[in-house]
Design a protein around this motif. Structure first.
Motif, PDB file in Angstrom:
ATOM      1  N   ASN A   1       5.475  13.063 -12.062  1.00 49.18           N
ATOM      2  CA  ASN A   1       6.776  12.400 -11.994  1.00 49.18           C
ATOM      3  C   ASN A   1       6.625  10.898 -12.229  1.00 49.18           C
ATOM      4  OD1 ASN A   1       7.945  14.852 -11.201  1.00 49.18           O
ATOM      5  ND2 ASN A   1       7.447  14.438  -9.062  1.00 49.18           N
ATOM      6  N   GLY A   2       6.043  10.535 -13.354  1.00 49.47           N
ATOM      7  CA  GLY A   2       5.903   9.116 -13.647  1.00 49.47           C
ATOM      8  C   GLY A   2       7.267   8.470 -13.730  1.00 49.47           C
ATOM      9  N   GLY A   3       7.376   7.293 -13.249  1.00 44.65           N
ATOM     10  CA  GLY A   3       8.668   6.622 -13.232  1.00 44.65           C
ATOM     11  C   GLY A   3       8.567   5.211 -13.758  1.00 44.65           C
ATOM     12  N   PRO A   4       9.640   4.452 -13.568  1.00 42.94           N
ATOM     13  CA  PRO A   4       9.651   3.066 -14.052  1.00 42.94           C
ATOM     14  C   PRO A   4       8.709   2.197 -13.211  1.00 42.94           C
ATOM     15  CG  PRO A   4      11.597   3.505 -12.739  1.00 42.94           C
ATOM     16  CD  PRO A   4      10.864   4.822 -12.888  1.00 42.94           C
ATOM     17  N   ASP A   5       8.507   1.004 -13.697  1.00 43.87           N
ATOM     18  CA  ASP A   5       7.708   0.047 -12.934  1.00 43.87           C
ATOM     19  C   ASP A   5       8.338  -0.156 -11.563  1.00 43.87           C
ATOM     20  OD1 ASP A   5       5.948  -0.300 -15.001  1.00 43.87           O
ATOM     21  OD2 ASP A   5       6.834  -2.173 -15.701  1.00 43.87           O
ATOM     22  N   VAL A   6       7.496  -0.444 -10.609  1.00 47.40           N
ATOM     23  CA  VAL A   6       7.937  -0.641  -9.228  1.00 47.40           C
ATOM     24  C   VAL A   6       8.021  -2.132  -8.956  1.00 47.40           C
ATOM     25  CG1 VAL A   6       7.327  -0.248  -6.820  1.00 47.40           C
ATOM     26  CG2 VAL A   6       6.819   1.497  -8.531  1.00 47.40           C
ATOM     27  N   GLU A   7       9.094  -2.559  -8.311  1.00 48.46           N
ATOM     28  CA  GLU A   7       9.227  -3.956  -7.908  1.00 48.46           C
ATOM     29  C   GLU A   7       8.933  -4.074  -6.425  1.00 48.46           C
ATOM     30  OE1 GLU A   7      11.907  -6.616  -9.309  1.00 48.46           O
ATOM     31  OE2 GLU A   7      12.310  -5.596 -11.201  1.00 48.46           O
TER      32      GLU A   7
ATOM     33  N   GLY B   1       0.823  -1.214   0.000  1.00 48.36           N
ATOM     34  CA  GLY B   1       0.000   0.000   0.000  1.00 48.36           C
ATOM     35  C   GLY B   1       0.853   1.258   0.000  1.00 48.36           C
ATOM     36  N   GLY B   2       1.950   1.235   0.774  1.00 49.51           N
ATOM     37  CA  GLY B   2       2.858   2.383   0.813  1.00 49.51           C
ATOM     38  C   GLY B   2       3.478   2.654  -0.544  1.00 49.51           C
ATOM     39  N   VAL B   3       3.914   1.599  -1.217  1.00 53.64           N
ATOM     40  CA  VAL B   3       4.500   1.751  -2.551  1.00 53.64           C
ATOM     41  C   VAL B   3       3.447   2.266  -3.526  1.00 53.64           C
ATOM     42  CG1 VAL B   3       5.461   0.489  -4.513  1.00 53.64           C
ATOM     43  CG2 VAL B   3       6.326   0.041  -2.217  1.00 53.64           C
ATOM     44  N   ALA B   4       2.238   1.747  -3.439  1.00 50.44           N
ATOM     45  CA  ALA B   4       1.165   2.194  -4.327  1.00 50.44           C
ATOM     46  C   ALA B   4       0.848   3.671  -4.093  1.00 50.44           C
ATOM     47  CB  ALA B   4      -0.089   1.345  -4.117  1.00 50.44           C
ATOM     48  N   ALA B   5       0.787   4.086  -2.829  1.00 50.79           N
ATOM     49  CA  ALA B   5       0.496   5.499  -2.522  1.00 50.79           C
ATOM     50  C   ALA B   5       1.601   6.417  -3.040  1.00 50.79           C
ATOM     51  CB  ALA B   5       0.315   5.674  -1.014  1.00 50.79           C
ATOM     52  N   ARG B   6       2.851   6.037  -2.814  1.00 48.48           N
ATOM     53  CA  ARG B   6       3.963   6.868  -3.313  1.00 48.48           C
ATOM     54  C   ARG B   6       3.961   6.952  -4.833  1.00 48.48           C
ATOM     55  NH1 ARG B   6       6.231   4.281   0.948  1.00 48.48           N
ATOM     56  NH2 ARG B   6       7.234   2.656  -0.306  1.00 48.48           N
ATOM     57  N   THR B   7       3.678   5.828  -5.483  1.00 48.84           N
ATOM     58  CA  THR B   7       3.641   5.805  -6.945  1.00 48.84           C
ATOM     59  C   THR B   7       2.506   6.690  -7.465  1.00 48.84           C
ATOM     60  OG1 THR B   7       4.553   3.565  -6.953  1.00 48.84           O
ATOM     61  CG2 THR B   7       3.444   4.298  -8.968  1.00 48.84           C
TER      62      THR B   7
END
Length: 125
Positions: free
Chosen positions: A96-102, A82-88
């Motif tokens: 600030n779109g970035g690369p895929d998140v692992e 959830g934290g990664v999803a919120a930051r993304t």
């Protein structure tokens, strides 16, 4: 079989599955609570878990390791995910779109509620 995420829903789904003409030798539930209720239904019907029916839950709740038989479950990190999803999402909103998140994958925690399927009548043990 569709169900809600409650113990009662897990019990109802288990009754339905075990009433089939060809009942399953394993059931995977959407959460540990449903799986624990399903194991209770199986035992009430005289089935051996895991000898005749393997049961797997999802969430790997603390109680899963302390029931009998201990419940095989899938361990996840919902808070971390959830934290990664919120930051993304916030990065995307800010442009600030970035690369895929692992993220770390879910883990299967094998315990005593699962076993190899029993031999079918046309198989030798």
């Amino acid at each position: 079989m569709p169900s809600d995420f409650s113990a009662a829903g897990g019990a109802r789904a288990t009754h339905h599955l075990l009433d089939l003409a060809d009942p399953p030798s394993a059931i995977i539930y959407a959460n540990d609570v449903m799986a624990m209720a399903g194991m209770a239904v199986a035992r009430e019907r005289g089935l051996d878990v895991p000898g005749q029916l393997s049961v797997t839950g999802f969430d790997d709740t603390e109680l899963a390791a302390h029931i009998s038989p201990a419940l095989t479950s899938v361990r996840t990190d919902p808070s971390g995910w959830g934290g990664v999803a919120a930051r993304t999402l916030l990065d995307l909103v800010d442009g600030n779109g970035g690369p895929d998140v692992e993220m770390p994958p879910a883990q299967l925690v094998v315990r005593a509620s699962t076993a190899a399927p029993p031999p079918t009548p046309h198989q030798s043990p």
